[in-house]
Motif scaffolding. Sequence first.
Motif, PDB file in Angstrom:
ATOM      1  N   GLY A 105      42.053  47.469  38.440  1.00  0.00           N
ATOM      2  CA  GLY A 105      41.326  46.733  39.450  1.00  0.00           C
ATOM      3  C   GLY A 105      41.982  46.913  40.810  1.00  0.00           C
ATOM      4  O   GLY A 105      43.190  47.165  40.899  1.00  0.00           O
ATOM      5  N   THR A 149      36.803  45.572  39.697  1.00  0.00           N
ATOM      6  CA  THR A 149      37.504  45.948  38.476  1.00  0.00           C
ATOM      7  C   THR A 149      37.424  47.456  38.268  1.00  0.00           C
ATOM      8  O   THR A 149      36.688  48.151  38.950  1.00  0.00           O
ATOM      9  CB  THR A 149      36.938  45.220  37.261  1.00  0.00           C
ATOM     10  OG1 THR A 149      35.537  45.542  37.135  1.00  0.00           O
ATOM     11  CG2 THR A 149      37.095  43.708  37.407  1.00  0.00           C
ATOM     12  N   ARG A 183      34.282  48.263  34.584  1.00  0.00           N
ATOM     13  CA  ARG A 183      33.004  47.548  34.629  1.00  0.00           C
ATOM     14  C   ARG A 183      32.446  47.461  36.039  1.00  0.00           C
ATOM     15  O   ARG A 183      31.271  47.185  36.235  1.00  0.00           O
ATOM     16  CB  ARG A 183      33.161  46.136  34.073  1.00  0.00           C
ATOM     17  CG  ARG A 183      33.368  46.045  32.587  1.00  0.00           C
ATOM     18  CD  ARG A 183      33.179  44.616  32.096  1.00  0.00           C
ATOM     19  NE  ARG A 183      33.978  43.667  32.850  1.00  0.00           N
ATOM     20  CZ  ARG A 183      33.471  42.699  33.609  1.00  0.00           C
ATOM     21  NH1 ARG A 183      32.165  42.570  33.755  1.00  0.00           N
ATOM     22  NH2 ARG A 183      34.278  41.863  34.245  1.00  0.00           N
ATOM     23  N   LEU A 237      43.212  42.854  37.047  1.00  0.00           N
ATOM     24  CA  LEU A 237      42.518  41.626  37.405  1.00  0.00           C
ATOM     25  C   LEU A 237      41.320  41.384  36.509  1.00  0.00           C
ATOM     26  O   LEU A 237      40.781  42.299  35.896  1.00  0.00           O
ATOM     27  CB  LEU A 237      42.102  41.696  38.880  1.00  0.00           C
ATOM     28  CG  LEU A 237      41.103  42.784  39.261  1.00  0.00           C
ATOM     29  CD1 LEU A 237      39.699  42.225  39.298  1.00  0.00           C
ATOM     30  CD2 LEU A 237      41.458  43.388  40.610  1.00  0.00           C
ATOM     31  N   ASP A 238      40.900  40.139  36.454  1.00  0.00           N
ATOM     32  CA  ASP A 238      39.672  39.790  35.753  1.00  0.00           C
ATOM     33  C   ASP A 238      38.978  38.679  36.527  1.00  0.00           C
ATOM     34  O   ASP A 238      39.369  38.359  37.649  1.00  0.00           O
ATOM     35  CB  ASP A 238      39.956  39.387  34.307  1.00  0.00           C
ATOM     36  CG  ASP A 238      40.850  38.161  34.173  1.00  0.00           C
ATOM     37  OD1 ASP A 238      41.556  38.059  33.163  1.00  0.00           O
ATOM     38  OD2 ASP A 238      40.860  37.312  35.104  1.00  0.00           O
ATOM     39  N   TYR A 286      41.352  37.363  39.961  1.00  0.00           N
ATOM     40  CA  TYR A 286      41.188  38.359  41.011  1.00  0.00           C
ATOM     41  C   TYR A 286      41.751  37.948  42.353  1.00  0.00           C
ATOM     42  O   TYR A 286      42.116  38.787  43.153  1.00  0.00           O
ATOM     43  CB  TYR A 286      39.716  38.751  41.155  1.00  0.00           C
ATOM     44  CG  TYR A 286      38.806  37.608  41.518  1.00  0.00           C
ATOM     45  CD1 TYR A 286      38.148  36.903  40.519  1.00  0.00           C
ATOM     46  CD2 TYR A 286      38.596  37.231  42.832  1.00  0.00           C
ATOM     47  CE1 TYR A 286      37.314  35.843  40.816  1.00  0.00           C
ATOM     48  CE2 TYR A 286      37.763  36.181  43.146  1.00  0.00           C
ATOM     49  CZ  TYR A 286      37.124  35.488  42.141  1.00  0.00           C
ATOM     50  OH  TYR A 286      36.301  34.446  42.450  1.00  0.00           O
TER      51      TYR A 286
END
Length: 125
Positions: A33, A52, A55, A101-102, A106
């Motif tokens: 990310g 990200t 995705r 990160l998610d 983030y």
Amino acid sequence: QVQLVESGGGMVQAGDSLRLSCRGTGRTFSSLGVGWFRQVPGKEREFVAAITGRRLATYYQDSVKDRFTISRDNAQNTVYLQMSNLKPEDTARYHCAVGALDGRTYARDRIYSFWGQGTQVTVSS
């Protein structure tokens, strides 16, 4: 180890646009990310936007989400921050950073492992 180099900053007037670039090295860049943060001297670093690795989920600070767009070209190992309708309060040094990160993390700068030196954006009224 990932090295990041930002470019594209400059001095513009309110209402103008700029596109920042963050070019990374290393084969792992496309899976990581990338976040953009900004900082003004004397103030805390502020989250701006993130994307990200695979995705391509994107996240924005509320004050920029209708004006800034983050995107990435993994073939070029580059992440972009398209900034439109710039305001004087967007003036800052903009840094990109990489991390795992998610959707929950983030905006937390401590989850980013490597940072670039930054590029200055100055917006005059």
